[in-house]
Design an enzyme around this catalytic site. Structure first.
Site, PDB file in Angstrom:
ATOM      1  N   ARG A 141      22.369  10.703 -17.687  1.00 50.09           N
ATOM      2  CA  ARG A 141      22.517  10.360 -15.991  1.00 50.09           C
ATOM      3  C   ARG A 141      23.852  10.147 -15.128  1.00 50.09           C
ATOM      4  O   ARG A 141      23.876  11.187 -13.767  1.00 50.09           O
ATOM      5  CB  ARG A 141      20.988   9.730 -16.021  1.00 50.09           C
ATOM      6  CG  ARG A 141      19.762   9.914 -16.408  1.00 50.09           C
ATOM      7  CD  ARG A 141      18.448   9.309 -15.378  1.00 50.09           C
ATOM      8  NE  ARG A 141      17.127   9.607 -15.753  1.00 50.09           N
ATOM      9  CZ  ARG A 141      15.944   9.139 -15.861  1.00 50.09           C
ATOM     10  NH1 ARG A 141      16.599   8.467 -14.645  1.00 50.09           N
ATOM     11  NH2 ARG A 141      15.230   9.080 -16.748  1.00 50.09           N
ATOM     12  N   GLU A 145      11.414   6.152 -22.421  1.00 46.71           N
ATOM     13  CA  GLU A 145      11.196   7.336 -21.335  1.00 46.71           C
ATOM     14  C   GLU A 145      12.530   7.979 -21.292  1.00 46.71           C
ATOM     15  O   GLU A 145      12.345   9.203 -20.712  1.00 46.71           O
ATOM     16  CB  GLU A 145      10.892   6.682 -19.759  1.00 46.71           C
ATOM     17  CG  GLU A 145      10.240   7.953 -19.143  1.00 46.71           C
ATOM     18  CD  GLU A 145      10.019   7.262 -17.869  1.00 46.71           C
ATOM     19  OE1 GLU A 145       8.180   5.819 -18.196  1.00 46.71           O
ATOM     20  OE2 GLU A 145       9.625   7.211 -16.529  1.00 46.71           O
ATOM     21  N   TYR A 146      13.054   7.050 -20.492  1.00 46.53           N
ATOM     22  CA  TYR A 146      15.523   7.808 -20.114  1.00 46.53           C
ATOM     23  C   TYR A 146      15.087   8.831 -21.320  1.00 46.53           C
ATOM     24  O   TYR A 146      15.930  10.290 -21.177  1.00 46.53           O
ATOM     25  CB  TYR A 146      16.115   7.240 -20.047  1.00 46.53           C
ATOM     26  CG  TYR A 146      16.004   6.442 -18.784  1.00 46.53           C
ATOM     27  CD1 TYR A 146      14.763   6.400 -18.216  1.00 46.53           C
ATOM     28  CD2 TYR A 146      17.434   6.227 -17.675  1.00 46.53           C
ATOM     29  CE1 TYR A 146      15.503   5.434 -16.488  1.00 46.53           C
ATOM     30  CE2 TYR A 146      17.126   5.816 -16.658  1.00 46.53           C
ATOM     31  CZ  TYR A 146      16.638   5.402 -15.631  1.00 46.53           C
ATOM     32  OH  TYR A 146      16.593   5.328 -14.584  1.00 46.53           O
ATOM     33  N   LYS A 178       7.810  -3.266 -20.416  1.00 44.35           N
ATOM     34  CA  LYS A 178       7.279  -1.764 -19.474  1.00 44.35           C
ATOM     35  C   LYS A 178       8.647  -1.293 -19.557  1.00 44.35           C
ATOM     36  O   LYS A 178       9.050  -0.639 -19.484  1.00 44.35           O
ATOM     37  CB  LYS A 178       7.157  -2.537 -18.019  1.00 44.35           C
ATOM     38  CG  LYS A 178       7.051  -1.380 -16.904  1.00 44.35           C
ATOM     39  CD  LYS A 178       6.046  -0.213 -16.997  1.00 44.35           C
ATOM     40  CE  LYS A 178       6.082   1.124 -16.243  1.00 44.35           C
ATOM     41  NZ  LYS A 178       7.254   0.926 -15.549  1.00 44.35           N
ATOM     42  N   HIS A 194       9.788   0.626 -22.373  1.00 50.11           N
ATOM     43  CA  HIS A 194       8.699   1.871 -22.228  1.00 50.11           C
ATOM     44  C   HIS A 194      10.058   3.081 -21.068  1.00 50.11           C
ATOM     45  O   HIS A 194       9.764   3.983 -21.568  1.00 50.11           O
ATOM     46  CB  HIS A 194       7.625   1.670 -21.159  1.00 50.11           C
ATOM     47  CG  HIS A 194       6.735   2.261 -21.026  1.00 50.11           C
ATOM     48  ND1 HIS A 194       7.385   3.644 -20.267  1.00 50.11           N
ATOM     49  CD2 HIS A 194       5.838   2.938 -21.530  1.00 50.11           C
ATOM     50  CE1 HIS A 194       6.311   4.371 -18.915  1.00 50.11           C
ATOM     51  NE2 HIS A 194       5.946   4.717 -20.429  1.00 50.11           N
ATOM     52  N   ASN A 195      10.473   2.602 -20.139  1.00 50.23           N
ATOM     53  CA  ASN A 195      10.934   3.238 -19.736  1.00 50.23           C
ATOM     54  C   ASN A 195      12.353   3.686 -19.536  1.00 50.23           C
ATOM     55  O   ASN A 195      13.051   4.994 -19.536  1.00 50.23           O
ATOM     56  CB  ASN A 195      11.684   2.690 -18.311  1.00 50.23           C
ATOM     57  CG  ASN A 195      10.101   2.481 -17.104  1.00 50.23           C
ATOM     58  OD1 ASN A 195       9.332   2.217 -17.913  1.00 50.23           O
ATOM     59  ND2 ASN A 195      10.241   2.121 -15.632  1.00 50.23           N
ATOM     60  N   ASN A 248      -0.718  -4.657   4.022  1.00 46.14           N
ATOM     61  CA  ASN A 248       0.363  -4.121   4.052  1.00 46.14           C
ATOM     62  C   ASN A 248       1.091  -4.803   4.871  1.00 46.14           C
ATOM     63  O   ASN A 248       0.868  -4.800   5.925  1.00 46.14           O
ATOM     64  CB  ASN A 248       0.495  -2.826   3.853  1.00 46.14           C
ATOM     65  CG  ASN A 248       1.398  -2.235   3.379  1.00 46.14           C
ATOM     66  OD1 ASN A 248       2.136  -1.563   2.580  1.00 46.14           O
ATOM     67  ND2 ASN A 248       2.688  -1.362   4.659  1.00 46.14           N
ATOM     68  N   SER A 275       2.014   1.502 -16.221  1.00 51.42           N
ATOM     69  CA  SER A 275       2.627   2.911 -16.192  1.00 51.42           C
ATOM     70  C   SER A 275       2.011   4.282 -16.438  1.00 51.42           C
ATOM     71  O   SER A 275       0.565   4.101 -16.472  1.00 51.42           O
ATOM     72  CB  SER A 275       4.050   3.335 -17.312  1.00 51.42           C
ATOM     73  OG  SER A 275       4.278   4.110 -17.753  1.00 51.42           O
ATOM     74  N   GLY A 276       2.134   4.494 -15.666  1.00 51.91           N
ATOM     75  CA  GLY A 276       1.063   6.222 -15.657  1.00 51.91           C
ATOM     76  C   GLY A 276       1.828   7.448 -14.225  1.00 51.91           C
ATOM     77  O   GLY A 276       1.017   8.112 -14.388  1.00 51.91           O
ATOM     78  N   LEU A 313       0.670  -1.273   0.060  1.00 51.74           N
ATOM     79  CA  LEU A 313       0.116  -0.257   0.112  1.00 51.74           C
ATOM     80  C   LEU A 313       0.952   1.370  -0.046  1.00 51.74           C
ATOM     81  O   LEU A 313       0.479   2.365   0.772  1.00 51.74           O
ATOM     82  CB  LEU A 313      -0.707  -0.263   0.831  1.00 51.74           C
ATOM     83  CG  LEU A 313      -1.938  -1.012   0.807  1.00 51.74           C
ATOM     84  CD1 LEU A 313      -3.209  -0.683   2.311  1.00 51.74           C
ATOM     85  CD2 LEU A 313      -3.260  -0.506  -0.237  1.00 51.74           C
ATOM     86  N   ALA A 314       1.950   1.381  -1.292  1.00 50.42           N
ATOM     87  CA  ALA A 314       2.731   2.923  -1.063  1.00 50.42           C
ATOM     88  C   ALA A 314       1.661   3.279  -2.542  1.00 50.42           C
ATOM     89  O   ALA A 314       0.706   2.916  -2.175  1.00 50.42           O
ATOM     90  CB  ALA A 314       3.769   2.065  -2.040  1.00 50.42           C
ATOM     91  N   LYS A 323      18.307   3.897 -12.197  1.00 51.46           N
ATOM     92  CA  LYS A 323      18.635   2.592 -11.753  1.00 51.46           C
ATOM     93  C   LYS A 323      17.581   1.724 -12.216  1.00 51.46           C
ATOM     94  O   LYS A 323      16.600   2.262 -12.899  1.00 51.46           O
ATOM     95  CB  LYS A 323      18.814   2.428 -10.107  1.00 51.46           C
ATOM     96  CG  LYS A 323      16.989   3.795 -10.152  1.00 51.46           C
ATOM     97  CD  LYS A 323      16.989   2.888  -8.352  1.00 51.46           C
ATOM     98  CE  LYS A 323      15.331   4.702  -7.295  1.00 51.46           C
ATOM     99  NZ  LYS A 323      14.268   3.316  -8.437  1.00 51.46           N
TER     100      LYS A 323
HETATM  101  P1  2AM Z   1       5.905  -1.886   3.913  1.00 55.49           P
HETATM  102  O1  2AM Z   1       4.535  -0.429   4.214  1.00 55.49           O
HETATM  103  O2  2AM Z   1       6.256  -2.161   4.889  1.00 55.49           O
HETATM  104  O3  2AM Z   1       7.393  -1.049   3.810  1.00 55.49           O
HETATM  105  C1  2AM Z   1       6.645  -0.603  -1.435  1.00 55.49           C
HETATM  106  O4  2AM Z   1       7.673  -0.414  -0.391  1.00 55.49           O
HETATM  107  C2  2AM Z   1       6.064  -1.517  -1.000  1.00 55.49           C
HETATM  108  O5  2AM Z   1       6.738  -2.631  -0.956  1.00 55.49           O
HETATM  109  C3  2AM Z   1       5.487  -0.748   0.825  1.00 55.49           C
HETATM  110  O6  2AM Z   1       3.910  -1.266   0.645  1.00 55.49           O
HETATM  111  C4  2AM Z   1       6.525  -1.698   1.501  1.00 55.49           C
HETATM  112  O7  2AM Z   1       5.675  -1.898   2.971  1.00 55.49           O
HETATM  113  C5  2AM Z   1       6.203  -2.912   0.511  1.00 55.49           C
HETATM  114  N1  2AM Z   1       7.339  -4.028   0.834  1.00 55.49           N
HETATM  115  C6  2AM Z   1       8.457  -4.179   0.988  1.00 55.49           C
HETATM  116  N2  2AM Z   1       9.477  -4.735   1.279  1.00 55.49           N
HETATM  117  C7  2AM Z   1       8.337  -5.279   1.416  1.00 55.49           C
HETATM  118  C8  2AM Z   1       9.005  -7.072   2.330  1.00 55.49           C
HETATM  119  N3  2AM Z   1      10.160  -7.693   2.323  1.00 55.49           N
HETATM  120  N4  2AM Z   1       7.480  -7.736   2.140  1.00 55.49           N
HETATM  121  C9  2AM Z   1       6.651  -7.189   2.354  1.00 55.49           C
HETATM  122  N5  2AM Z   1       6.219  -5.625   1.669  1.00 55.49           N
HETATM  123  C10 2AM Z   1       7.517  -5.096   1.414  1.00 55.49           C
END
Ligand code: 2AM
Length: 471
Positions: free
Chosen positions: A288, A190-191, A183, A186-187, A33, A129-130, A11-12, A261
């Site tokens: 870059r 984009e670069y 994808k 695509h990136n 999450n 993408s978006g 849930l980022a 990256k």
């Molecule tokens: P988090 O909120 O617990 O950090 C982008 O970083 C997403 O990936 C976030 O929802 C993050 O959860 C999740 N994430 C990163 N590492 C993870 C892991 N080892 N296991 C589960 N979720 C992970």
């Protein structure tokens, strides 16, 4: 048994916005999450009427889903994705559909696909993408995997994608990692488009001493013509943005070092592995990297001489030439990306339909552009087209604008303003359209020091010369 249509893990911002997008299309969504606080914050920020249900451990999350279960991973690519899949696999059953919507490396997707399919699961590698807004309102969705897996989620995925001039910007593009590969390219594109836009800005800013507003006007005009695209549009908006702290245009206050990256780098690595000439995409990655050497660059500016960075062209003339340059640089870059897809499709048996790729890129994604419509048509007419510029209307555009492209790149070099994407695009096309290159001398050199042999142009067979004895 649960009843939710789909589950989203991670849930980022991208995961949150995709969950909201899916819900807005009339589906019920379970979310989970790793960090509970993020889940709670998300749920609390939504109205209670939303058909979104949260789980706080992975078992409860899986239990919320109707069968066959549909799980969309929106977590950090790499080890996080592997860790989650490992936790999920024992909880899923044959027929369930596991989707990775992150920017996974295609080789990871191939490996995960094989492992999931061995267990009877459907695995889809999905390039999305978006950006944040696209995820919420309609991204471009590039899917790879099996047809039977895709068919079960197609109505859902196609409903949440952007709608372009040729329909929903979501499609199954090929088997296994085809979606993530597309994808990645695509990136890469984009670069290179972004780098070319930065060069156009530098040429106007330093080379023509134009103000941010004047430059914004130019990008705005270009966006009303053949160059109409998301990246040109946001460049205009960025140049109009004032620093809230009152210093003037905000862009002038931003530190000039960029990171590179993931997908941009991977796309150049794959080009080298395939032996496909995506030179301008690589030039953008290297630009870059060089930008990140800020301290070295600042020291070198005092030590290494160059001309005054002023273009030796009248402003109106220069702006016309810059339009030609950006247009041809854009076409060259898209052409390289499509060519790499052509080569990867052969090498990796993706059976890509490039007109379908162009169609999916027409809306929602970062490289959406009006030019993708004729590109799609060109590949529909000629699916094995070797290079975009060989097809109409692109061949005519090249022929019309190439002289101005040359003048601008030459002028930039004279003024000492770096244009790595533009100049590599010109170099690429000039190399591509030269029937006889100096690689004859190269072959002689290789034969001289390594007895690598060569072929003659006037007969078949392998030749070797003892060069030391030749007078
Ligand atoms: P988090 O909120 O617990 O950090 C982008 O970083 C997403 O990936 C976030 O929802 C993050 O959860 C999740 N994430 C990163 N590492 C993870 C892991 N080892 N296991 C589960 N979720 C992970």
């Amino acid at each position: 048994m649960g009843s939710m249509d789909i589950g989203v893990i991670g849930l980022a911002v991208m995961g949150q916005n995709l969950a909201l997008n899916i819900e807005s299309r009339g589906y019920t969504v379970a979310v989970y999450n790793r960090t509970e606080a993020r889940t709670r914050a998300f749920i609390e920020s939504q109205s209670k009427s939303k058909a979104i249900e949260a789980a706080y451990d992975i078992e409860s999350f899986v239990a919320l889903l109707s069968r066959p279960r549909k799980v969309l991973l929106m977590v950090k690519s790499g080890a996080a994705t592997d860790a989650l899949i490992e936790a999920l696999l024992p909880l899923l059953e044959p027929g369930d559909i596991l989707m990775d919507g992150g920017n996974a490396h295609y080789s990871d997707t191939d490996r995960r696909y094989a492992a999931a399919e061995r267990l009877g699961l459907h695995y889809l590698g999905i390039g999305i993408s978006g950006g944040e807004t696209g995820a919420l309102l309609g991204p471009a969705i590039m899917v790879g995997g099996s047809l039977s897996g895709y068919e079960q989620v197609a109505p859902l995925l196609e409903s949440l994608a952007a709608v372009g001039p040729h329909g929903s910007c979501c499609a199954l593009l090929g088997p296994r990692s085809a979606g993530h590969y597309v994808k990645m390219i695509h990136n890469g594109i984009e670069y290179a488009l972004m780098q070319a836009l930065c060069e156009a800005y530098d040429l106007m800013h330093r080379g023509l001493e134009m103000s941010a507003d004047e430059m914004a006007d130019v990008f705005g005009r270009w966006n009303d013509a053949e160059l109409e695209s998301y990246l040109v549009a946001i460049t205009e908006k960025i140049l109009r943005q004032q620093d809230p702290e009152g210093t003037g245009p905000l862009v002038e206050m931003i530190l000039d070092t960029a990171a590179q990256k993931g997908t941009g780098k991977w796309s150049s690595q794959s080009a080298l592995d395939l032996g496909t000439p995506s030179a301008s995409i690589a030039a953008a990655v290297f630009a870059r990297i060089t930008s990140s050497l800020k301290a070295e660059r600042s020291a070198a500016e005092m030590l290494l001489a160059g001309p005054h960075p002023r273009l030796s062209m009248r402003r109106d003339e220069a702006l016309d030439a810059l339009f030609s340059t950006l247009l041809l640089a854009f076409l060259t870059v898209y052409g390289q990306g499509f060519r790499q897809l052509q080569d990867a499709s052969q090498d990796r048996a993706y059976a890509l339909d490039l007109s379908e790729v162009a169609r999916v890129w027409m809306a929602g994604c970062i490289i959406r552009a009006r030019l993708l419509v004729p590109m799609g048509k060109a590949f529909a007419r000629q699916p094995d087209l070797a290079y975009l510029l060989l097809a109409e209307p692109f061949q005519s555009l090249w022929n019309k604008h190439q002289a101005s492209f040359r003048s601008m790149v030459a002028c930039a070099h004279e003024a000492g303003i770096p244009v790595p994407a533009m100049s590599s695009a010109l170099n690429f096309v000039d190399t591509y359209r030269t029937a006889r290159l100096p690689a004859n001398l190269l072959q002689a050199q290789r034969d001289y020091f390594g007895a690598h042999t060569y072929q003659r142009i006037d007969r078949d067979g392998i030749e070797h010369t003892n060069w030391e004895q030749v007078r």
